[in-house]
Enzyme design. Structure first.
Site, PDB file in Angstrom:
ATOM      1  N   ASP A 199       0.834  -1.198   0.000  1.00  0.00           N
ATOM      2  CA  ASP A 199       0.000   0.000   0.000  1.00  0.00           C
ATOM      3  C   ASP A 199       0.874   1.256   0.000  1.00  0.00           C
ATOM      4  O   ASP A 199       1.845   1.347   0.750  1.00  0.00           O
ATOM      5  CB  ASP A 199      -0.865  -0.035   1.273  1.00  0.00           C
ATOM      6  CG  ASP A 199      -1.989   0.966   1.247  1.00  0.00           C
ATOM      7  OD1 ASP A 199      -2.779   0.929   0.282  1.00  0.00           O
ATOM      8  OD2 ASP A 199      -2.105   1.777   2.187  1.00  0.00           O
ATOM      9  N   GLU A 261       1.755  -0.527  -5.001  1.00  0.00           N
ATOM     10  CA  GLU A 261       0.777   0.506  -5.335  1.00  0.00           C
ATOM     11  C   GLU A 261       1.529   1.820  -5.244  1.00  0.00           C
ATOM     12  O   GLU A 261       1.751   2.358  -4.167  1.00  0.00           O
ATOM     13  CB  GLU A 261      -0.403   0.529  -4.347  1.00  0.00           C
ATOM     14  CG  GLU A 261      -1.457   1.535  -4.792  1.00  0.00           C
ATOM     15  CD  GLU A 261      -2.128   2.325  -3.671  1.00  0.00           C
ATOM     16  OE1 GLU A 261      -3.200   2.878  -3.912  1.00  0.00           O
ATOM     17  OE2 GLU A 261      -1.577   2.419  -2.555  1.00  0.00           O
TER      18      GLU A 261
HETATM   19  C1  GLC Z   1      -4.335   2.884  -0.779  1.00  0.00           C
HETATM   20  C2  GLC Z   1      -5.524   1.961  -0.717  1.00  0.00           C
HETATM   21  C3  GLC Z   1      -6.718   2.758  -0.286  1.00  0.00           C
HETATM   22  C4  GLC Z   1      -6.434   3.325   1.095  1.00  0.00           C
HETATM   23  C5  GLC Z   1      -5.135   4.114   1.127  1.00  0.00           C
HETATM   24  C6  GLC Z   1      -4.670   4.360   2.527  1.00  0.00           C
HETATM   25  O1  GLC Z   1      -4.452   3.848  -1.739  1.00  0.00           O
HETATM   26  O2  GLC Z   1      -5.715   1.322  -1.952  1.00  0.00           O
HETATM   27  O3  GLC Z   1      -7.897   2.015  -0.304  1.00  0.00           O
HETATM   28  O4  GLC Z   1      -7.486   4.172   1.472  1.00  0.00           O
HETATM   29  O5  GLC Z   1      -4.088   3.429   0.488  1.00  0.00           O
HETATM   30  O6  GLC Z   1      -4.179   3.187   3.114  1.00  0.00           O
END
Ligand code: GLC
Ligand code: CA
Length: 526
Positions: A199, A261
């Protein structure tokens, strides 16, 4: 189809959002036993792996992205024994398992943060507490969910949270934080997971001087997207962390993989996360930001392939996830949205590299736009007082069977109603209804995944269409497949190489006159 290459270089990975996938105990919230019960469906669909969104103990201030304990399972979702059973059952079904790690922040309910608030100096040093300027926060940074990124505590100091108040950011210059997460990785690797989704992998390291966002930033880009000179996104120091994590994974047998991500749209910068001693892959968000337009799609494809080739990393393709409006809706909704979503699926699954499917896209689910405000739970909705509609609309529980809610999501006899209401119109979009219908989205995905297994994966893409042509047409090797997709508004001629050929698979009706209808994609053997 990758000859002896590791699985993750061309895997089709299905994103399971546990809250909304399948509810075994009937409380209206999906759970791990529910996921286990639907593994046969996923095996039949033909995916290689699942990625599970966070299922750890959490107050659910951000649907589990606020983790209170990284080594256990949230009681709403089950037990650690359920997680073990899920990993074992998935493996028995030939499906690999990727779990989510959330290293940028913990929950404010995490033992570390509670100790920090209770005055434990060592615990406090794992977060980013700073004095304010009088009654003002230390700087003007804003939360991704709206409002200031700082919250004041009893002793007058402030802590940083780039997301919700309940998600305090960790201080990744602290070696205790580094060691803790490497240990968390080992905890799950020892339990048999095949990899991690990381994340906010472009976050974690912040400018120690807490400089304001530079004037030069393009304010039209979303807040979470990296830009040059940014004080907390995509800073060079973050790569040290990924080199450490890679060493942890490399010490384990088998091919374990990490996917970042990282909202880094510049592929030269994104590629840095994928150097041989860092992460294995990264989500490619190019299609999430591209309009339905031939030039935009071709640029997304070329930039991805050229950019990632530089570091030898495979591409990934993503049309939807739990943070964005579902693509059937982004592409116009209704019949047009369905036609385009079908075509986009054939395009994505023909491209070199790996693909991510978000649960429900294989049923053609659309964004649910009419969730009543009082049922919405996304902190983005709450922190902006509804000015941002938030992400609940793509998180509505999956319709499995039957003709009325809960559509098999929860056992019919149960008292619980799904945590978000399902539209009555989903009666025609259940897995059961689509299973027997050769023209359904589900049948299209199954056929495409079957053919993909035989023919496609990593390899080369050779353009047959000219730049600017509304029909994108390319040939894939190995596998010898030609894919064409018409992103224009009217029927357009197919490339002469395939104009008279019998298709392997088409996303919609063909005219058979050497033309491809608008919003349609087709696969040919070449
Ligand atoms: C990422 C996740 C999202 C979350 C954010 C904070 O972007 O995909 O759903 O709200 O991180 O952890
Ligand atoms: Ca449940």
């Amino acid at each position: 189809m990758t000859a002896n290459g590791p699985w993750w270089r061309d895997a089709v990975i299905y994103q399971v959002y546990p809250r909304s996938f399948a509810d075994a105990n009937g409380d209206g919230i999906g759970d791990l036993p529910g996921v286990i019960s639907r593994l046969p469906y996923l095996a039949e669909l033909g995916v290689d792996a699942i990625w599970l969104n966070p299922f750890y103990p959490s107050p659910q201030a951000d649907a589990g992205y606020d983790v209170a304990d990284y080594r256990d399972v949230e009681p709403l979702f089950g037990t650690l024994a359920d997680a073990d059973a899920l990993i074992a059952s998935a493996h028995a079904a030939g499906i690999k398992v990727i779990v989510d790690v959330v290293p940028n922040h913990t929950s404010s309910a995490h033992a570390w943060f509670r100790a920090a608030l209770a005055g434990d100096e060592a615990a406090r040093a794992r977060y980013i507490f700073r004095p304010g300027a009088g009654d003002a926060p230390p700087n003007g940074w804003q939360s991704m969910f709206g409002g200031p990124a700082w919250t004041r505590v009893d002793d007058g100091s402030w802590y940083l949270h780039l997301f919700d108040t309940a998600q305090p950011d960790l201080d990744w210059t602290n070696p205790e934080v580094v060691a803790e997460f490497e240990d968390v990785l080992r905890f799950w690797l020892d339990r048999g997971v095949d990899g991690f989704r990381i994340d906010v992998a472009h976050g974690l390291r912040k400018d120690p001087a807490l400089a304001e966002l530079p004037e030069t930033l393009d304010r039209n880009l979303p807040l979470h997207v990296a830009q040059p000179g940014h004080p907390f996104w995509d800073r060079d120091e973050v790569h040290e962390i990924w080199r450490g994590w890679r060493k942890v994974l490399d010490a384990y047998p088998g091919d374990r993989a990490m996917v970042a991500e990282a909202w880094v749209l510049d592929f030269a910068r994104l590629g840095r996360y994928l150097r041989p001693d860092e992460l294995h892959t990264a989500f490619n968000f190019a299609f999430l930001v591209a309009p339905w337009d031939a030039r935009a799609f071709r640029t997304a494809i070329d930039d991805t392939l050229d950019g990632l080739a530089l570091v030898g990393a495979p591409a990934t393709w993503v049309l939807s996830n739990h943070d964005v409006v579902r693509h059937a809706t982004r592409y116009g909704g209704g019949a047009q949205g369905q036609a385009r979503a079908r075509a986009a699926a054939l395009l994505m699954l023909a491209l070199p590299g790996g693909a991510y499917l978000y649960q429900g896209e294989e049923l053609g689910l659309e964004e649910v736009l009419d969730i009543p405000d009082h049922l919405r739970q996304d902190p983005n909705f709450i922190r902006t007082n509804g000015a941002e509609r938030g992400r609940d609309g793509c998180r509505v529980p999956i319709p499995w069977s039957g003709t009325t809610p809960p559509f098999g999501f929860s056992p019919t006899a149960s008292a619980g109603t799904p945590w978000l209401p399902q539209p009555a119109s989903w009666a025609t979009r259940t897995a059961e209804a689509e299973h027997g219908d050769p023209d359904s989205m589900l049948s299209l995905y199954r056929a495409a995944l079957d053919l993909r297994k035989e023919r496609l994966g990593e390899g080369e893409l050779e353009w047959l269409s000219a730049p600017g042509d509304p029909v994108l047409c390319f040939r894939r090797t190995p596998g010898n497949l030609i894919c064409a997709i018409n992103l224009g508004t009217s029927p357009a001629p197919l490339h002469p190489r395939v104009a008279g050929a019998e298709p392997l698979l088409a996303s919609g009706p063909l005219t058979g006159d050497g033309h491809l209808p608008a919003d349609t994609a087709v696969w040919f053997a070449s």
